[in-house]
Design a protein around this motif. Structure first.
Motif, PDB file in Angstrom:
ATOM      1  N   LEU A 169       0.831  -1.202   0.000  1.00 45.08           N
ATOM      2  CA  LEU A 169       0.000   0.000   0.000  1.00 45.08           C
ATOM      3  C   LEU A 169       0.867   1.254   0.000  1.00 45.08           C
ATOM      4  CD1 LEU A 169      -3.040  -0.760   2.347  1.00 45.08           C
ATOM      5  CD2 LEU A 169      -3.085  -0.216  -0.083  1.00 45.08           C
ATOM      6  N   GLY A 170       1.815   1.326   0.932  1.00 46.17           N
ATOM      7  CA  GLY A 170       2.648   2.520   1.036  1.00 46.17           C
ATOM      8  C   GLY A 170       3.509   2.765  -0.190  1.00 46.17           C
ATOM      9  N   TYR A 171       4.218   1.743  -0.626  1.00 49.76           N
ATOM     10  CA  TYR A 171       5.138   1.900  -1.765  1.00 49.76           C
ATOM     11  C   TYR A 171       4.420   2.263  -3.062  1.00 49.76           C
ATOM     12  CZ  TYR A 171       8.612   0.657  -5.326  1.00 49.76           C
ATOM     13  OH  TYR A 171       9.446   0.672  -6.414  1.00 49.76           O
ATOM     14  N   PRO A 172       3.326   1.579  -3.440  1.00 45.84           N
ATOM     15  CA  PRO A 172       2.638   1.970  -4.678  1.00 45.84           C
ATOM     16  C   PRO A 172       2.131   3.412  -4.658  1.00 45.84           C
ATOM     17  CG  PRO A 172       1.896  -0.191  -3.968  1.00 45.84           C
ATOM     18  CD  PRO A 172       2.723   0.365  -2.858  1.00 45.84           C
ATOM     19  N   VAL A 173       1.657   3.869  -3.482  1.00 39.03           N
ATOM     20  CA  VAL A 173       1.193   5.255  -3.383  1.00 39.03           C
ATOM     21  C   VAL A 173       2.372   6.218  -3.462  1.00 39.03           C
ATOM     22  CG1 VAL A 173       0.097   6.951  -1.863  1.00 39.03           C
ATOM     23  CG2 VAL A 173      -0.883   4.663  -2.067  1.00 39.03           C
ATOM     24  N   LEU A 174       3.407   5.950  -2.670  1.00 41.16           N
ATOM     25  CA  LEU A 174       4.562   6.845  -2.617  1.00 41.16           C
ATOM     26  C   LEU A 174       5.262   6.939  -3.966  1.00 41.16           C
ATOM     27  CD1 LEU A 174       6.323   8.595  -0.749  1.00 41.16           C
ATOM     28  CD2 LEU A 174       7.681   6.551  -0.239  1.00 41.16           C
ATOM     29  N   ALA A 175       5.346   5.821  -4.690  1.00 40.47           N
ATOM     30  CA  ALA A 175       6.035   5.810  -5.978  1.00 40.47           C
ATOM     31  C   ALA A 175       5.360   6.723  -6.988  1.00 40.47           C
ATOM     32  CB  ALA A 175       6.100   4.384  -6.515  1.00 40.47           C
ATOM     33  N   GLN A 176       4.046   6.875  -6.893  1.00 39.36           N
ATOM     34  CA  GLN A 176       3.329   7.764  -7.811  1.00 39.36           C
ATOM     35  C   GLN A 176       3.608   9.236  -7.514  1.00 39.36           C
ATOM     36  OE1 GLN A 176      -0.865   6.538  -8.795  1.00 39.36           O
ATOM     37  NE2 GLN A 176      -0.481   5.026  -7.185  1.00 39.36           N
ATOM     38  N   VAL A 177       4.032   9.519  -6.278  1.00 36.45           N
ATOM     39  CA  VAL A 177       4.255  10.908  -5.864  1.00 36.45           C
ATOM     40  C   VAL A 177       5.704  11.337  -6.046  1.00 36.45           C
ATOM     41  CG1 VAL A 177       4.071  12.530  -3.932  1.00 36.45           C
ATOM     42  CG2 VAL A 177       2.374  10.712  -4.190  1.00 36.45           C
ATOM     43  N   ILE A 178       6.662  10.442  -5.741  1.00 31.71           N
ATOM     44  CA  ILE A 178       8.078  10.824  -5.795  1.00 31.71           C
ATOM     45  C   ILE A 178       8.877  10.015  -6.807  1.00 31.71           C
ATOM     46  CG2 ILE A 178       8.019  11.572  -3.380  1.00 31.71           C
ATOM     47  CD1 ILE A 178       9.618   9.083  -2.649  1.00 31.71           C
ATOM     48  N   GLY A 179       8.254   9.040  -7.465  1.00 35.34           N
ATOM     49  CA  GLY A 179       8.971   8.206  -8.433  1.00 35.34           C
ATOM     50  C   GLY A 179       9.394   6.883  -7.821  1.00 35.34           C
ATOM     51  N   TYR A 180       9.511   5.868  -8.648  1.00 40.44           N
ATOM     52  CA  TYR A 180       9.768   4.511  -8.159  1.00 40.44           C
ATOM     53  C   TYR A 180      11.171   4.342  -7.587  1.00 40.44           C
ATOM     54  CZ  TYR A 180       5.320   2.929 -10.017  1.00 40.44           C
ATOM     55  OH  TYR A 180       3.975   2.762 -10.226  1.00 40.44           O
ATOM     56  N   GLU A 181      12.167   4.978  -8.193  1.00 38.32           N
ATOM     57  CA  GLU A 181      13.532   4.810  -7.696  1.00 38.32           C
ATOM     58  C   GLU A 181      13.703   5.446  -6.321  1.00 38.32           C
ATOM     59  OE1 GLU A 181      16.547   5.980 -10.386  1.00 38.32           O
ATOM     60  OE2 GLU A 181      16.117   4.376 -11.826  1.00 38.32           O
ATOM     61  N   LYS A 182      13.189   6.652  -6.157  1.00 41.24           N
ATOM     62  CA  LYS A 182      13.292   7.328  -4.863  1.00 41.24           C
ATOM     63  C   LYS A 182      12.471   6.580  -3.810  1.00 41.24           C
ATOM     64  CE  LYS A 182      14.728  11.013  -2.531  1.00 41.24           C
ATOM     65  NZ  LYS A 182      16.147  11.350  -2.348  1.00 41.24           N
ATOM     66  N   ALA A 183      11.298   6.110  -4.185  1.00 41.73           N
ATOM     67  CA  ALA A 183      10.448   5.381  -3.240  1.00 41.73           C
ATOM     68  C   ALA A 183      11.100   4.088  -2.787  1.00 41.73           C
ATOM     69  CB  ALA A 183       9.092   5.099  -3.870  1.00 41.73           C
ATOM     70  N   ALA A 184      11.934   3.491  -3.638  1.00 39.68           N
ATOM     71  CA  ALA A 184      12.602   2.236  -3.290  1.00 39.68           C
ATOM     72  C   ALA A 184      13.558   2.405  -2.111  1.00 39.68           C
ATOM     73  CB  ALA A 184      13.356   1.688  -4.499  1.00 39.68           C
ATOM     74  N   ILE A 185      14.137   3.596  -1.969  1.00 43.48           N
ATOM     75  CA  ILE A 185      15.031   3.852  -0.830  1.00 43.48           C
ATOM     76  C   ILE A 185      14.239   3.795   0.473  1.00 43.48           C
ATOM     77  CG2 ILE A 185      16.589   5.531   0.233  1.00 43.48           C
ATOM     78  CD1 ILE A 185      17.100   6.652  -2.561  1.00 43.48           C
ATOM     79  N   PHE A 186      13.100   4.481   0.504  1.00 39.55           N
ATOM     80  CA  PHE A 186      12.262   4.459   1.709  1.00 39.55           C
ATOM     81  C   PHE A 186      11.689   3.063   1.944  1.00 39.55           C
ATOM     82  CE2 PHE A 186      12.198   8.903   0.333  1.00 39.55           C
ATOM     83  CZ  PHE A 186      12.533   9.541   1.521  1.00 39.55           C
TER      84      PHE A 186
END
Length: 319
Positions: free
Chosen positions: A110-127
């Motif tokens: 839930l968190g990663y798919p939402v966050l990736a749409q806002v900041i991009g998949y590569e940046k979201a992968a760090i979090f």
């Protein structure tokens, strides 16, 4: 508001499709376990490895995030455990699961798919990688230790610790995180056929997981779960993200992506593993009830965090 609904609504609609498919008899709960196993052991590890292995972790790892978010995770887990044990007079297993329920996030699905749409998949992968380490080492590990000790299955504390550690570090998601970190830090590449195979598996991770979450809701009695789930739900999707925001503010972290990514991930419901651990130690009714109430409530919490993010900072990626 429409942009926010475009992010969150499809995820919850997919959960609804999974719920309806099982309710109408197109899928059984037994079949759904197979879907969950596929995601946990294959699709999600592929997603994690693919994302992390291509990052330059030496320059992109956020150490202030590790210290603040990780510190709050530890403090809230043990506060929840001790209040439940000493004040509410709950048993050790129940108290450990209460502590886990406060800090264990569904970061992956839930968190990663939402966050990736806002900041991009590569940046979201760090979090994603940082949060998965927090949740497993600071939440799942002590919970398994406390539950095993309470159940009296092990007498030797050192052997008990090794057993719990083995359960975590042999799980495919953690193996994928560690392997991805090694590849990233050493600058190792992945052969193109393997990368394409991992990418194909990665694409399936989020939709199949959300479908499986919805299907699994059929095994939970919702009405009888609401009252007992309210305190844990409020602690998870209101208190935890509020403490994360307060922590970043007090320590002077002014990067909006770091602050709001932490708040967004903290506002997700607990992962399905939370209910599975409860079932394993005889608390399945409580943890499953908590999980369904958290999951339904998180539509509001995630939408609210996104609305605040957009209002005060604006989204990094135009939607």
């Amino acid at each position: 508001m429409l942009a926010i609904l475009n992010i969150t609504l499809p995820l919850f609609l997919l959960i609804g499709v999974g719920y309806s498919a099982t309710k109408l008899g197109f899928l059984s709960l037994e079949h759904n376990r197979g879907l969950g196993s596929f995601v946990l052991n294959f699709a999600f590890p592929a997603l994690v490895f693919n994302a992390i292995s291509r990052l330059d972790m030496r320059s992109e790892f956020i150490y202030e995030y590790v210290l603040i978010y990780g510190g709050i995770t530890v403090a809230l887990y043990w506060a929840g455990f001790l209040i439940s044990l000493k004040v509410l007079r709950k048993k050790t297993v129940h108290s450990a699961l209460n502590g886990l329920g406060l800090i264990f996030c569904n970061t992956a699905f839930l968190g990663y798919p939402v966050l990736a749409q806002v900041i991009g998949y590569e940046k979201a992968a760090i979090f994603l990688s940082m949060n998965l380490l927090f949740e497993n080492l600071l939440g799942v590990l002590p919970t398994i230790l406390l539950c095993e000790l309470s159940a009296g299955k092990k007498k030797n504390l050192f052997k008990l610790f090794l057993t719990a550690l083995q359960k975590i570090f042999t799980s495919p998601p953690i193996v994928a995180i560690i392997s991805g970190l090694i590849f990233s830090l050493l600058g190792l590449g992945v052969a193109e056929p393997i990368h394409k195979t991992l990418t194909m598996l990665s694409i399936a991770a989020a939709p199949v997981a959300l479908f499986a979450i919805g299907a699994n809701l059929n095994g939970i009695h919702f009405r009888s779960s609401i009252k007992s789930a309210i305190p844990i739900t409020l602690g998870k999707i209101v208190l935890f993200p509020s403490l994360v925001f307060l922590g970043f503010t007090l320590f002077g972290v002014d990067d909006p992506i770091t602050v709001m990514s932490g708040v967004l991930l903290a506002s997700t419901p607990a992962a399905t593993l939370y209910a599975l651990i409860g079932i394993q130690y005889g608390e399945g009714t409580a943890t499953s009830g908590n999980l369904i109430v958290m999951t339904l409530s998180s539509f509001i919490s995630l939408s609210l965090v996104l609305a605040l993010w957009d209002h005060f900072y604006g989204f990094p990626i135009p939607l």
